[in-house]
Design a protein around this motif. Structure first.
Motif, PDB file in Angstrom:
ATOM      1  N   HIS A  63      34.542  -5.498  30.138  1.00  0.00           N
ATOM      2  CA  HIS A  63      33.208  -5.595  29.546  1.00  0.00           C
ATOM      3  C   HIS A  63      33.150  -6.562  28.360  1.00  0.00           C
ATOM      4  O   HIS A  63      32.250  -6.459  27.517  1.00  0.00           O
ATOM      5  N   GLY A  73      29.696  -7.431  27.585  1.00  0.00           N
ATOM      6  CA  GLY A  73      29.555  -7.768  28.992  1.00  0.00           C
ATOM      7  C   GLY A  73      29.643  -9.249  29.267  1.00  0.00           C
ATOM      8  O   GLY A  73      30.019 -10.055  28.417  1.00  0.00           O
ATOM      9  N   GLY A  74      29.300  -9.595  30.523  1.00  0.00           N
ATOM     10  CA  GLY A  74      29.290 -10.990  30.929  1.00  0.00           C
ATOM     11  C   GLY A  74      30.552 -11.452  31.608  1.00  0.00           C
ATOM     12  O   GLY A  74      30.602 -12.563  32.148  1.00  0.00           O
ATOM     13  N   PHE A  85      29.345  -9.012  37.691  1.00  0.00           N
ATOM     14  CA  PHE A  85      29.426  -9.247  36.250  1.00  0.00           C
ATOM     15  C   PHE A  85      29.283  -7.927  35.498  1.00  0.00           C
ATOM     16  O   PHE A  85      28.357  -7.152  35.743  1.00  0.00           O
ATOM     17  N   SER A  87      28.517  -5.230  32.694  1.00  0.00           N
ATOM     18  CA  SER A  87      27.296  -5.077  31.902  1.00  0.00           C
ATOM     19  C   SER A  87      27.590  -4.958  30.409  1.00  0.00           C
ATOM     20  O   SER A  87      28.726  -4.725  29.982  1.00  0.00           O
ATOM     21  N   ASN A  88      26.543  -5.122  29.634  1.00  0.00           N
ATOM     22  CA  ASN A  88      26.593  -5.017  28.181  1.00  0.00           C
ATOM     23  C   ASN A  88      26.599  -3.535  27.799  1.00  0.00           C
ATOM     24  O   ASN A  88      25.642  -2.811  28.093  1.00  0.00           O
ATOM     25  N   THR A  95      19.180  -5.524  26.276  1.00  0.00           N
ATOM     26  CA  THR A  95      20.192  -5.969  27.237  1.00  0.00           C
ATOM     27  C   THR A  95      21.370  -5.011  27.371  1.00  0.00           C
ATOM     28  O   THR A  95      22.233  -5.239  28.223  1.00  0.00           O
ATOM     29  N   GLN A 152      22.812  -9.706  24.655  1.00  0.00           N
ATOM     30  CA  GLN A 152      23.411 -10.599  25.648  1.00  0.00           C
ATOM     31  C   GLN A 152      23.105 -10.061  27.037  1.00  0.00           C
ATOM     32  O   GLN A 152      23.610  -9.015  27.437  1.00  0.00           O
ATOM     33  N   THR A 154      23.187  -9.601  31.026  1.00  0.00           N
ATOM     34  CA  THR A 154      24.237  -9.658  32.037  1.00  0.00           C
ATOM     35  C   THR A 154      23.836 -10.628  33.134  1.00  0.00           C
ATOM     36  O   THR A 154      22.728 -10.517  33.682  1.00  0.00           O
ATOM     37  N   HIS A 157      24.719 -10.719  39.682  1.00  0.00           N
ATOM     38  CA  HIS A 157      25.880 -10.724  40.560  1.00  0.00           C
ATOM     39  C   HIS A 157      25.720 -11.808  41.631  1.00  0.00           C
ATOM     40  O   HIS A 157      24.603 -12.164  42.017  1.00  0.00           O
TER      41      HIS A 157
END
Length: 418
Positions: A63, A73-74, A85, A87-88, A95, A152, A154, A157
């Motif tokens: 994460h 995340g990211g 991807f 998640s935050n 977000t 931020q 995410t 996908h």
């Protein structure tokens, strides 16, 4: 149309209809309300327990994007079906988890559903977190709510069709996911059950379980190639790979806490697990986990028939080993105690899959810095120095020298790993 054919078609139609109903039921779930803005802060002891669990589970590794803020995340998790991807997890309202209640977070970990009711992809290991206790789930929630919020979003996908659909995910869950809490085994000791629970928190089996073509579990603890294909998570059931049934508890603790022992060291993804997670486990949890791992069932596969490498390839590998490797690993592959691992008799070198050996040659070998070993020795990468045929020759040489008997490696094997 004959009567038996009509009956068969009718049964097939009913089965398809039943599956469609089950899929629709699996996909449908209500959205949960947002958490009130004036929710009081959790007790410090609960936050501390959550921080410990997050570290034990190495949650930050997935994460946190490279160079990004912790838990924001990211990070892209490569799978055979595309990229998911992470998640935050910070409490940012737009977000992250800012609007999530403890109930919504508990549902995500125990049932694999987001706050709005949609199904989550099992790259998030909810098939393991489902077994966490409610108290520990709430502690994780309290810890994540205590983090500074980071705005931020995410990334979406990038999964291939039909794996990108909720319907396909619902079918996967019907086949492979069973929600439920950890149940202690009354036939086992309290320490064994504690170790089994720690293994659940750390979701060790998420990597070390053989997967079928649909990504479902086939043999738990049986080993598997990592989702991105770059490393092999060895079998913990097979003493020829990474089974520790014959190790002492102290040896296992030393590896999980310090990253290396006199006979082994961790590299690649497992080095990250030790660096971010297991080195910080409490001593009782480490001992319990070691005791649990020692009791895993042994399932040793027979070694494949040995075929010597081509003489020309072996000669090239021997020459390159003498030039590039012998100064550290020794002329007879004996290594140097406390610094460079022995290659003679090395389980990683002799595994059926050469992936980890090739990765060590291409990308280098770096054990984690830990309190036990704050400045471990490392091995430089040879990715730019050696071509595919040369890497294959070195790997073949060390896999077939000093008593080692593993299959030779082809340049195409190196190219696939590179």
């Amino acid at each position: 149309m004959t009567r038996p054919l009509k009956i068969a078609l009718a049964v097939l139609g009913l089965a398809v209809a039943l599956l469609a109903v089950l899929v629709l039921l699996e996909m449908r779930a209500p959205a949960l309300p947002a958490v009130p803005a004036d929710t009081p802060a959790a007790p410090s002891a609960q936050v501390a327990r959550g921080a410990y669990l997050a570290q034990a589970g190495n949650c930050m590794a997935c994460h946190t994007a490279r160079g990004g803020q912790p838990y924001a995340g990211g990070h892209g998790v490569a799978t055979p079906f595309g990229t998911v991807f992470a998640s935050n997890l910070t409490p940012d309202p737009a977000t992250g988890l800012g609007h999530w209640s403890a109930e919504a977070f508990r549902r995500a970990l125990h049932e694999g559903r987001s706050r709005d009711g949609h199904l989550l992809y099992p790259a998030f290991p909810y098939d393991h977190t489902t077994r966490l206790s409610d108290a520990d789930t709430d502690a994780l929630y309290a810890f994540l709510r205590s983090l500074p919020p980071v705005a931020q979003a995410t990334p979406p996908h990038t999964l291939r069709f039909p794996y990108s659909t909720q319907a396909a995910l619902a079918v996967w869950r019907l086949l492979f996911f069973d929600a439920g809490r950890f149940e202690p085994d009354p036939q086992r000791s309290a320490a064994w059950n504690q170790g089994a629970y720690v293994a659940t928190v750390a979701h060790c089996a998420a990597c070390h379980t053989t997967r079928n073509a649909w990504g479902g579990p086939a043999t738990v603890w049986g080993g598997n190639r990592m989702p991105d294909g770059r490393w092999w998570a060895p079998s913990l059931r097979d003493p020829r790979e990474a089974g520790v049934q014959h190790w002492s508890e102290d040896q296992i603790v030393a590896l999980l806490q310090g990253g290396q022992t006199a006979d082994a060291s961790v590299l690649g993804p497992m080095a990250e697990v030790v660096f971010h997670g297991t080195q910080y486990l409490h001593s009782d949890d480490l001992s319990a986990l070691a005791g649990f791992l020692r009791t895993l069932p042994t399932d040793s596969r027979p070694a494949p028939p040995f075929e010597p490498a081509d003489p020309a390839q072996r000669a090239l590998g021997e020459r390159l080993y003498g030039q590039q490797c012998a100064a550290c690993h020794g002329d007879a592959g004996q290594g140097a105690a406390g610094a460079y691992p022995a290659l003679a008799g090395n389980r990683v070198v002799q595994m059926d899959s050469p992936v980890n050996t090739l990765q060590a040659i291409l990308s280098g070998g770096f054990a984690p810095a830990t309190a036990r070993h704050p400045q471990p020795y490392g091995m430089p990468p040879f990715r730019t120095l050696l071509g595919d045929a040369e890497v294959a020759a070195v790997a073949s040489f060390i896999r077939q020298s000093w008593g080692n008997q593993a299959a030779a490696v082809a340049p195409l094997d190196v190219q696939r790993v590179r």
